[in-house]
Enzyme design. Structure first.
Site, PDB file in Angstrom:
ATOM      1  CB  SER A  35      50.495 -23.662  -1.105  1.00 12.51           C
ATOM      2  OG  SER A  35      49.583 -22.664  -0.950  1.00 12.51           O
ATOM      3  CE  LYS A  61      50.045 -20.913  -3.674  1.00 10.36           C
ATOM      4  NZ  LYS A  61      49.284 -21.344  -4.962  1.00 10.36           N
ATOM      5  CE  LYS A 119      47.213 -19.984  -0.829  1.00 14.60           C
ATOM      6  NZ  LYS A 119      46.547 -19.666  -2.143  1.00 14.60           N
ATOM      7  CG  ASP A 143      47.867 -17.666  -4.291  1.00 10.33           C
ATOM      8  OD1 ASP A 143      47.355 -16.498  -4.901  1.00 10.33           O
ATOM      9  OD2 ASP A 143      47.512 -18.908  -4.514  1.00 10.33           O
ATOM     10  CD  GLU A 152      48.746 -18.756  -7.562  1.00  9.84           C
ATOM     11  OE1 GLU A 152      49.904 -19.436  -6.846  1.00  9.84           O
ATOM     12  OE2 GLU A 152      47.731 -19.682  -7.390  1.00  9.84           O
ATOM     13  CG  ASP A 197      44.675 -19.972  -8.857  1.00 12.14           C
ATOM     14  OD1 ASP A 197      43.547 -20.563  -9.550  1.00 12.14           O
ATOM     15  OD2 ASP A 197      44.811 -20.098  -7.839  1.00 12.14           O
ATOM     16  CE  LYS A 206      44.326 -23.674  -7.714  1.00  9.12           C
ATOM     17  NZ  LYS A 206      43.660 -22.885  -6.728  1.00  9.12           N
ATOM     18  N   GLY A 222      46.731 -26.688  -6.530  1.00 10.07           N
ATOM     19  CA  GLY A 222      46.029 -27.514  -5.690  1.00 10.07           C
ATOM     20  C   GLY A 222      44.891 -27.027  -5.074  1.00 10.07           C
TER      21      GLY A 222
HETATM   22  O1  OSB Z   1      44.975 -20.187  -4.638  1.00 11.01           O
HETATM   23  O2  OSB Z   1      46.164 -21.961  -5.021  1.00 11.01           O
HETATM   24  C1  OSB Z   1      45.254 -21.493  -4.379  1.00 11.01           C
HETATM   25  C2  OSB Z   1      43.856 -23.900  -1.701  1.00 11.01           C
HETATM   26  C3  OSB Z   1      42.456 -23.622  -1.877  1.00 11.01           C
HETATM   27  C4  OSB Z   1      42.158 -22.500  -2.461  1.00 11.01           C
HETATM   28  C5  OSB Z   1      43.027 -21.582  -3.250  1.00 11.01           C
HETATM   29  C6  OSB Z   1      44.106 -22.219  -3.345  1.00 11.01           C
HETATM   30  C7  OSB Z   1      44.804 -23.057  -2.304  1.00 11.01           C
HETATM   31  C8  OSB Z   1      46.053 -23.541  -2.409  1.00 11.01           C
HETATM   32  C9  OSB Z   1      46.423 -24.844  -1.801  1.00 11.01           C
HETATM   33  O3  OSB Z   1      47.109 -22.658  -2.532  1.00 11.01           O
HETATM   34  C10 OSB Z   1      47.472 -25.654  -2.738  1.00 11.01           C
HETATM   35  C11 OSB Z   1      47.406 -27.153  -1.949  1.00 11.01           C
HETATM   36  O4  OSB Z   1      46.512 -27.939  -2.174  1.00 11.01           O
HETATM   37  O5  OSB Z   1      48.362 -27.587  -1.216  1.00 11.01           O
HETATM   38 MG    MG Z   2      46.225 -19.431  -6.180  1.00  6.69          MG
END
Ligand code: OSB
Ligand code: MG
Length: 370
Positions: A135, A161, A163, A188, A213, A238, A262, A290
């Site tokens: 991510s 992925k 953001k 995401d 996402e 999510d 999660k 994660g």
């Molecule tokens: O939306 O998946 C998410 C990290 C913190 C809060 C929300 C998210 C995330 C990540 C990180 O996408 C995923 C990772 O642990 O590498």
């Molecule tokens: Mg997410």
């Protein structure tokens, strides 16, 4: 197995790379770690609540309070033999799922160790290795993002992925797609859009994304189901799924075609397995999300990802992406095939490095029965 003692720590560890999402930027990982002592077996759980209520309502502070004043008094001095036992003991607790998950995960780690099985085995895992994805946070420019993607692909990751948020979406996705036309790619939004953005989100259909996402509100399912009728890219939920029941309702409404699991958001590994089972029955792929976990939380994510329904690479990446010195070892490493091996030893498979833990501990509290 009786829970005799609990130790709660607030820790703060510098992240190797600051992580930016539509809700903000984190340069340090602040979280709660919970140790349980159970008749000779020790178990650890990580509470994934963030320092502030940006991803969910919970924070490190609220989780500490709820664990100390409400959850630990419900379980200290009591006996548990399964995850279901723990869920029953916590049945009175509403919400505060990340706090509940920390307790339940520590119980299951201790339980697995006391039975000399791996956490993955205890959960019903079937894989010896899991597919790993990354991510990537919002970068300062599309060019910086492309360089980042390049680095992760050469490290061996199989799925990317990125953001996105309004103002940092199409340009970024287009730049990555131009450079890497065939790489498994998804985005995401962490709830950064509304239904009024449907036309703009539909333009993402041109980029052959695996999924988008959580485009809409963190507490919405209905608008996601309307959006699903207006875009071709599959929607993955999510933030708005907190239980297997939430997942059932989302699937009934056709609000998503993929579910991010999660364990913190779902209140623990047991509810995560239930959600996985429901999705498997309904032929809906799931993957493990994660929360920038230390190796304690990462180990639980790896174990969970070994269940049969986790058919898509998750956000469970190698430890080296996150911290210079983690609080538990060994680190999780990426294999040449872009996978992470599922530990086979008893419990979660990592051991806490007490010296390192002490260095990053801001606050430590102890609790005993009575
Ligand atoms: O939306 O998946 C998410 C990290 C913190 C809060 C929300 C998210 C995330 C990540 C990180 O996408 C995923 C990772 O642990 O590498
Ligand atoms: Mg997410």
């Amino acid at each position: 197995m009786r829970i005799e003692r609990a130790e709660l720590r607030v820790v703060s560890i510098p992240l190797i790379h600051p992580f930016e999402t539509s809700f903000g930027r984190e340069s340090e990982k602040t979280c709660l770690l919970l140790r349980l002592d159970c008749e000779g077996a020790v178990g650890w759980g990580e509470c994934v609540a963030m320092s502030g209520p940006w991803y969910s309502e919970e924070t490190t502070g609220t989780a500490r309070l709820v664990l100390a004043e409400h959850i630990l008094p419900l379980v200290l001095g009591r006996d548990f033999d399964t995850g279901d036992d723990v869920c029953r003991a916590l049945a009175r607790v509403r919400g505060n799922r990340m706090a509940q998950a920390a307790l339940e995960t520590a119980c299951l780690d201790a339980l697995a160790r006391s039975q000399s099985v791996s956490l993955a085995q205890l959960l019903g895992g079937v894989r010896t290795e899991i597919e790993s994805g990354v991510s990537i946070g919002i970068q300062e420019s599309p060019e910086a993002l492309v360089r980042n993607v390049e680095r992760e692909l050469s490290a061996g990751y199989k799925r990317i992925k990125i953001k996105i948020k309004p103002g940092a979406d199409h340009e970024y996705v287009r730049a990555v797609r131009r450079e890497f036309p065939h790489v498994p790619l998804m985005v995401d939004a962490n709830s950064a859009y509304t239904l009024a953005d449907a036309d703009r989100l539909a333009e993402l259909d041109h980029f052959a994304l695996m999924m988008i996402e959580q485009p809409l509100a963190h507490d919405d399912v209905l608008d996601h189901s309307i959006l699903a009728g207006r875009i071709k890219t599959p929607i993955c939920l999510d933030e708005s799924v907190h239980s297997a029941e939430d997942a059932r309702k989302a699937l009934d409404l056709e609000a998503c075609r993929v579910v991010n699991i999660k364990s913190g958001r779902l209140g623990g590994l047991t509810e995560s397995v239930r959600t996985h089972d429901l999705c498997l029955k309904r032929a809906t792929p799931v993957w493990c999300g994660g929360m920038l976990e230390t190796n304690i939380g990462r180990a639980a994510n790896v174990a969970l990802s070994s269940l049969p329904g986790f058919t898509l690479p998750g956000d469970v990446a190698a430890s080296a992406r996150y911290f210079e010195h983690d609080v538990a070892l060994p680190n999780f490493e990426l294999t040449l095939g872009g996978t992470i091996a599922v530990p086979e030893g008893p419990g979660s498979g990592v051991e806490v490095d007490t010296r390192r833990l002490d260095q990053v501990t801001l606050l430590r509290e102890e609790f005993t029965a009575g």
